[in-house]
Design an enzyme around this catalytic site. Structure first.
Site, short mmCIF file in Angstrom:
data_model
loop_
_atom_site.label_atom_id
_atom_site.label_comp_id
_atom_site.label_asym_id
_atom_site.label_seq_id
_atom_site.Cartn_x
_atom_site.Cartn_y
_atom_site.Cartn_z
N PHE A 243 -1.88 -2.98 -9.12
CA PHE A 243 -2.09 -1.61 -9.63
C PHE A 243 -3.45 -1.43 -10.28
O PHE A 243 -3.62 -0.60 -11.17
CB PHE A 243 -0.96 -1.23 -10.59
CG PHE A 243 0.40 -1.59 -10.07
CD1 PHE A 243 0.89 -0.99 -8.92
CD2 PHE A 243 1.18 -2.54 -10.70
CE1 PHE A 243 2.14 -1.33 -8.41
CE2 PHE A 243 2.43 -2.89 -10.20
CZ PHE A 243 2.91 -2.28 -9.06
N ARG A 623 -2.93 9.22 9.56
CA ARG A 623 -1.98 8.39 10.29
C ARG A 623 -1.18 7.53 9.33
O ARG A 623 -1.72 6.94 8.39
CB ARG A 623 -2.73 7.48 11.28
CG ARG A 623 -1.79 6.54 12.02
CD ARG A 623 -2.36 6.01 13.32
NE ARG A 623 -1.46 5.06 13.95
CZ ARG A 623 -0.36 5.40 14.63
NH1 ARG A 623 -0.04 6.68 14.77
NH2 ARG A 623 0.42 4.48 15.17
N ILE A 624 0.13 7.49 9.57
CA ILE A 624 1.04 6.64 8.80
C ILE A 624 1.41 5.47 9.71
O ILE A 624 2.13 5.65 10.70
CB ILE A 624 2.30 7.42 8.37
CG1 ILE A 624 1.92 8.61 7.47
CG2 ILE A 624 3.31 6.50 7.69
CD1 ILE A 624 1.28 8.25 6.15
N PRO A 627 6.08 4.15 8.41
CA PRO A 627 6.73 5.15 7.55
C PRO A 627 7.60 4.52 6.47
O PRO A 627 7.78 5.09 5.41
CB PRO A 627 7.59 5.97 8.51
CG PRO A 627 7.16 5.60 9.88
CD PRO A 627 6.44 4.29 9.82
N LYS A 696 -5.55 7.73 5.79
CA LYS A 696 -6.10 8.13 4.50
C LYS A 696 -5.61 7.25 3.34
O LYS A 696 -6.26 7.20 2.30
CB LYS A 696 -5.74 9.59 4.20
CG LYS A 696 -6.48 10.59 5.09
CD LYS A 696 -6.12 12.00 4.68
CE LYS A 696 -6.95 13.03 5.43
NZ LYS A 696 -6.50 14.41 5.09
N GLY A 697 -4.45 6.63 3.50
CA GLY A 697 -3.94 5.76 2.43
C GLY A 697 -2.93 6.47 1.54
O GLY A 697 -3.07 7.65 1.23
N VAL A 698 -1.89 5.73 1.15
CA VAL A 698 -0.82 6.32 0.33
C VAL A 698 -0.53 5.49 -0.93
O VAL A 698 0.48 5.69 -1.58
CB VAL A 698 0.49 6.47 1.14
CG1 VAL A 698 0.33 7.51 2.24
CG2 VAL A 698 0.96 5.14 1.70
N GLY A 699 -1.41 4.57 -1.26
CA GLY A 699 -1.12 3.66 -2.37
C GLY A 699 -1.04 4.32 -3.73
O GLY A 699 -0.31 3.87 -4.61
N GLU A 700 -1.78 5.39 -3.91
CA GLU A 700 -1.89 5.96 -5.25
C GLU A 700 -1.44 7.41 -5.36
O GLU A 700 -1.04 7.86 -6.43
CB GLU A 700 -3.33 5.79 -5.75
CG GLU A 700 -3.63 4.33 -5.99
CD GLU A 700 -5.10 3.98 -6.07
OE1 GLU A 700 -5.63 4.02 -7.17
OE2 GLU A 700 -5.70 3.68 -5.03
MO1 MOS Z 1 -6.13 0.78 -7.51
S1 MOS Z 1 -6.18 1.37 -9.48
O1 MOS Z 1 -7.67 1.31 -7.05
O2 MOS Z 1 -5.92 -0.86 -7.54
#
Ligand code: MOS
Length: 733
Positions: A243, A623-624, A627, A696-700
């Site tokens: 994180f 793109r995912i 899912p 695009k990314g979904v991590g945050e």
């Molecule tokens: Mo994330 S806060 O960019 O690891």
């Protein structure tokens, strides 16, 4: 929970493949860095300063040395010049802060490592660390937080954003909002503690450490220790949550490395949960000021967002969210400013959606205030100000599906059933509140490489130094290679989390999948080209082509250069300098994933207890690839958003800046009872520009906007506008 546990996919989405390393994790087979057992390991324990800013006068190590099994005690007096000063990541270096580990008698902040004990057992090391006696001269009044006298405010001119004439437009605005917000310090608290094991074999060093960027550890450590980077290998196969807290090289690693070299034995350090609060970065507290002006039909005519962010004396660190929040909605007159406030604290850093969470809270709450003043539906206010070009430079969004997300989420939530007047929805003694907010996160990528090998027996192997943080990187890497080559997924194996592998971007900024998937695609294209097999040829044709080539395998390296990075920047990734780029930082366009958050909560009429009853989020992120793992990321983000709004904050002792709730009993995070029905919806979106992979990314993004949706729902339930996080029931009494 209603409906399927995870979405089955849709247009521009891959298969919901189960987590590749799931079995290893649930059976305990997965080896995290501190699980690696090396023969003759000695155990280290840090001793952290128990004062705020000050000076060490001397150590009495007699009692510590008397503990049975103690081997060595490192202090600034014994480390000498074994560790070299190197620049922090913010100055183009590798470290998460500028303090030299055990570098001098000066103490910059409470909780700074000032000694490290090495012993035969963990217990002996910990006991001895507690028995260290330090004589100190504390500074009489350290600046403990963003409001402390003695904290120094500095405007960050490069982060200033300006368009039109804000002052004139605001003064002339028919409807105006002027409000101030605060957000607290927060700590990531990944389940896995901050651990480091170091072992030397001759002049070669191997480091086992959970990391989002093994190459920052490798190259930073090489500079700190004055050894060739080629002699250092950093391994981080599984990471138990990061994180942002495991993004860059922290002080502990060099200490463990030199202890292992002095002893000629492997040394293992696992910082305690409490120590974790000051040995890595955290989300700094902010103050913010938002001013909006709008026409009576809701068009924004002026928008000003200014933020003040806590930083350390040693490092000027700012997440700078105002450079983003000023470019999200159509508005001709804009002013964005960011200031740092330096206090006697450890250096903050990145924590999941670092700028977007605090700044998004302020902007999206201000928009709700504006909608209320206008007597307008808050969804419609966002629609009126939606745009496909950012308002400051007039640059196009590569794609933007904000209102599609609002429409999908609103329909699922049942938003049309809302009675707009605050306090008008009730069930017995419970006041019901509905609120919504936008979510956004910059689509970013960094230079990354991946190696793909196709073997004559029809198996494929993918390798990249990217990281499995629990987000699904391993599964994603296998899937991309399988899709690109047509190889069955179960015939693809993956290596990652090792600095000996082709380098990848730091796995932060939600950039991991976009960057590494692009590199894998380039490698797969090269394999097909080398075998003369077209893109649409079936697996059998590819296998036949390898067999016909007479080679045991065909292997190619893919190097993906991120949009906005120069060709000359490519070699930088081989020196641990691959950082994400995107969002509003590009010269020709802006790139964002977007979403909409809806929350229903209830507040007890007498006790003011706040319960989130349900949350619906819809997100469009290009793109995912998977899912299932993407959905899991978004759910986790939304749950974190609830905690961030209602539970989480780090308490700061006003005398010495000690964190008084530095443990998981007192640092509150949501438990099952706090989370009821949550839905994360993947909205199909195609973006051919954003990067090779269209990701695009979904991590945050899942965490962004939740706090505003909650504060807006609190207003809807009670008529009370709360602008300070976390929201607590005592604020409603
Ligand atoms: Mo994330 S806060 O960019 O690891």
């Amino acid at each position: 929970m209603t409906g399927p546990l995870f979405p089955q996919g849709g247009p521009n989405m891959g298969q919901p493949a189960p987590r590749y390393e799931g079995r290893a994790k649930v059976t305990g087979e997965a080896r995290y860095p501190s699980d690696v057992r090396l023969p003759r390991t000695a155990h280290a324990c840090l001793h952290l300063s128990r004062i705020g800013r000050g000076t060490i006068r001397g150590f009495d190590l007699t009692a510590a040395r008397a503990v049975h099994g103690v081997i060595d005690i490192l202090t600034h007096e014994t480390v000498g010049d074994a560790i070299r000063q190197t620049p922090a990541i913010y100055q183009g270096g590798y470290t998460s802060d500028s303090l030299l580990p055990l570098g001098s008698a000066e103490i910059a902040h409470w909780g700074q490592p000032i000694a490290m004990v090495v012993a035969e057992t963990y217990e002996a090391a910990r006991e001895a660390a507690q028995r260290i006696v330090v004589t100190t001269a504390p500074h009489p009044s350290p600046a403990v937080d963003i409001n402390a006298p003695g904290a120094e405010t500095r405007a960050l001119e490069p982060m200033m954003v300006q368009a039109g004439d804000f002052d004139a437009a605001y003064a002339a605005g028919p409807i105006r909002i002027d409000a101030r917000y605060t957000t607290p310090a927060q700590h990531q608290n990944p389940m896995e503690l901050f651990a480091t094991q170091c072992v030397w074999e001759g002049d070669r060093l191997t480091v086992h450490e959970p990391s989002q960027y093994v190459n920052s550890v490798k190259f930073g450590l090489a500079e700190q220790l004055g050894v060739p980077a080629d002699n250092i290998r950093v391994i981080s196969t599984h990471v138990g949550g990061a994180f942002g807290a495991k993004g860059f090289l922290t002080q502990r690693t060099a200490l463990v490395a030199i202890a292992a070299r002095r002893l000629g034995r492997p040394v293992k350090l696992v910082a305690t949960r409490e120590q974790g609060f000051t040995v890595s970065g955290y989300r700094a507290e902010t103050r913010q000021h938002v001013q909006l002006a709008a026409t009576r039909d809701g068009r924004l005519t002026a928008l000003r967002h200014e933020g003040w962010e806590l930083t350390s004396r040693a490092d000027t660190v700012a997440m700078g969210g105002a450079s983003m929040t000023t470019r999200l909605y159509a508005c001709p007159n804009i002013l964005g400013r960011v200031n740092t406030v330096a206090a006697d604290r450890s250096t903050p850093g990145f924590m999941r959606a670092p700028g977007e969470v605090p700044y998004g809270f302020a902007l999206e709450t201000a928009l709700d205030e504006l909608a209320d003043r206008l007597g307008m539906d808050p969804v419609e206010l966002r629609r009126v100000n939606d745009t496909q070009t950012e308002p400051v430079g007039g640059l196009p969004y590569t794609s933007r599906s904000l209102m599609r997300c609002f429409d999908v989420a609103a329909a699922t939530f049942g938003w049309s059933g809302r009675s707009p007047r605050p306090g008008s929805m009730r069930e017995g003694d419970w006041l019901i509140g509905w609120g919504c907010a936008s979510a956004y996160y910059p689509a970013q990528a960094g230079n990354s490489a991946a190696r793909v090998r196709l073997t004559a027996d029809g198996t494929a192997h993918v390798a990249s130094a990217g990281h499995e943080l629990g987000q699904g990187m391993t599964t994603m890497m296998a899937q991309v290679a399988a899709e690109e080559l047509g190889v069955p997924l179960e015939r693809v194996t993956v290596s990652l989390g090792d600095s000996d592998l082709p380098p990848a971007v730091v796995n932060g900024g939600s950039a991991g999948t976009a960057s590494v998937a692009s590199a894998i695609m380039i490698a797969c294209d090269a394999i097909r080209a080398r075998l003369g097999v077209p893109r649409d040829a079936p697996y059998a044709a590819l296998r036949a082509a390898v067999a016909a080539s007479g080679l045991a395998f065909v292997e190619e390296l893919g190097e993906a250069r991120a949009h906005g990075r120069s060709p000359e920047s490519l070699p930088d990734m081989y020196r641990g300098r691959a950082l994400p780029l995107g969002g509003v930082e590009l010269p020709d366009r802006v790139q964002f994933a977007m979403g909409a958050q809806f929350v229903e909560l209830r507040i007890h009429r007498w006790t003011r207890e706040i319960r989130v009853r349900r949350a619906v989020g819809a997100f469009a992120a290009g793109r995912i690839i998977n899912p299932r793992t993407s959905h899991s990321q978004l759910l986790g983000g939304m749950i974190w958003g609830i905690g961030s709004a209602l539970h989480e904050h780090t308490d700061i002792d006003q005398r010495n800046a000690a964190y008084t709730n530095a443990n998981l009993a007192d640092y509150l995070v949501p438990v099952h009872a706090d989370i009821s029905e949550i839905q994360a919806i993947l909205v199909s979106e195609e973006d051919r520009l954003v990067n090779q992979a269209g990701v695009k990314g979904v991590g945050e993004i899942g965490v962004v906007g939740v706090a505003a949706a909650i504060s807006n729902a609190v207003f809807h339930a009670t008529g009370r506008r709360l602008r300070d996080l976390p929201i607590k029931l005592e604020h409603l009494l």
